[in-house]
Design an enzyme around this catalytic site. Structure first.
Site, short mmCIF file in Angstrom:
data_model
loop_
_atom_site.label_atom_id
_atom_site.label_comp_id
_atom_site.label_asym_id
_atom_site.label_seq_id
_atom_site.Cartn_x
_atom_site.Cartn_y
_atom_site.Cartn_z
N ASP A 116 0.86 -1.17 0.00
CA ASP A 116 0.00 0.00 0.00
C ASP A 116 0.91 1.23 0.00
O ASP A 116 2.04 1.19 0.50
CB ASP A 116 -0.86 0.03 1.26
CG ASP A 116 -1.96 -1.03 1.27
OD1 ASP A 116 -1.97 -1.88 0.36
OD2 ASP A 116 -2.80 -0.99 2.18
N HIS A 172 5.25 -7.11 -0.55
CA HIS A 172 5.13 -8.36 -1.30
C HIS A 172 5.94 -8.31 -2.59
O HIS A 172 6.31 -7.23 -3.06
CB HIS A 172 3.66 -8.62 -1.63
CG HIS A 172 2.75 -8.66 -0.44
ND1 HIS A 172 2.21 -9.83 0.03
CD2 HIS A 172 2.30 -7.66 0.38
CE1 HIS A 172 1.45 -9.55 1.09
NE2 HIS A 172 1.49 -8.25 1.32
N SER A 273 6.82 3.71 6.28
CA SER A 273 8.00 4.32 5.69
C SER A 273 7.84 4.41 4.18
O SER A 273 6.79 4.80 3.69
CB SER A 273 9.26 3.53 6.06
OG SER A 273 10.41 4.28 5.76
#
Length: 306
Positions: A116, A172, A273
């Site tokens: 995300d 991922h 981050s």
């Protein structure tokens, strides 16, 4: 100081010809100054270590209270979380999602977003330089560290993804491939929000980071560079079974051979981050990818054109 040493706007103001700044502009500058002061002009590494210890306290009651306060100031949404009860803040930061919450674009020529994030700076690597914000270039050689060769990405593209504290923090594999090497570079813990990116030169090169080199099933070499920040100087990489943190000084080299399928979890941040994605020539941005756009893990980020 003469007028050639100042900006045109300031020069005009000194000569009495500039229109006064509107009130909203002054308020915005004041807010940015305060934000920068509170998140950067502090003992960053000490606070980060303290936060690391606090986030690991095993206390469901303290955790519930902390999350309630957290939700007062952010858009934290736990409706997608696989589990809703957390024993520590770290458990909440690194939460898993319900199966099917993130669907990865299965097209072979597409690199999916590894996390995300909010799209930040994007562009082409030119003469070994990229940008963290307008007017703030940095070197890929410095970002990758003294032991890594970044020339494979000359003329290729980069995309910066910023994760806020409230987002899902696991990342991922963007495509099928094999992780060949990881370089961990210890560093500072500057905030990586837009205010800091406009003020601190070469910020990503100063902060703690990992350079994850990966060869795709198509044969293309890509790199993911997770960059840590204040309160979040820990990066977990599952395929090495290691937690990278500011206690590991210097450039740590970790060669490996770790096959990944697209969408397979690679690791997590312990708060929030940035991940910078680098690809060689032959890729372009996927439709809808532009600075300021918020995207979920799995959405098409880049696509192959060769």
């Amino acid at each position: 100081m003469d007028n050639q040493d100042v900006s045109p706007a300031l020069s005009a103001g000194m000569n009495g010809n500039a229109a006064p700044r509107p009130g909203w502009f002054k308020r915005l500058v004041a807010q940015e100054d305060l934000n920068f002061l509170l998140t950067n002009r502090v003992p960053r590494i000490a606070l980060t270590r303290l936060m690391g210890r606090l986030s690991r306290i095993d206390s469901p009651l303290l955790t519930r209270l902390s999350i309630a306060v957290w939700q007062m100031f952010t858009s934290l949404d736990l409706s997608e979380a696989k589990h809703r009860e957390f024993r520590s803040l770290r458990d909440c930061f690194t939460r898993e999602l319900k199966p099917g919450s993130r669907v990865f674009d299965a097209r072979p020529g597409v690199l999916a977003s590894p996390s995300d994030g909010i799209v930040g700076a994007t562009g082409v690597v030119e003469q070994g330089q990229v940008y963290q914000a307008k007017g703030f270039p940095y070197s890929t050689a410095e970002l990758f560290g003294p032991t890594q060769d970044a020339s494979a990405f000359e003329g290729g593209r980069f995309v910066t993804l910023r994760l806020t504290s409230a987002m899902y923090h696991r990342f991922h594999a963007p495509a099928d491939g094999t992780v060949d090497h990881v370089t961990y570079l210890s560093g500072d813990t500057w905030n990586v929000n837009p205010v800091a990116l406009k003020r601190v030169e070469r910020l990503f090169c100063r902060n703690e980071r990992a350079v994850v080199r990966m060869t795709l099933a198509s044969g293309h070499a890509i790199a993911l560079v997770p960059v840590a920040a204040i309160l979040v100087a820990s990066i977990r990489l599952h395929f090495l079974d290691v937690l990278l943190h500011i206690g590991r000084k210097g450039a740590n080299e970790m060669p490996c051979s770790a096959p990944h399928a697209k969408g397979q979890e690679m690791g997590w941040f312990e708060h929030g981050s940035t991940i910078i994605v680098f690809v060689p020539q032959g890729f372009e941005l996927a439709e809808g990818i532009a600075p300021g756009v918020q995207i979920p893990a799995g959405q098409a980020l880049l696509k192959r054109i060769d």
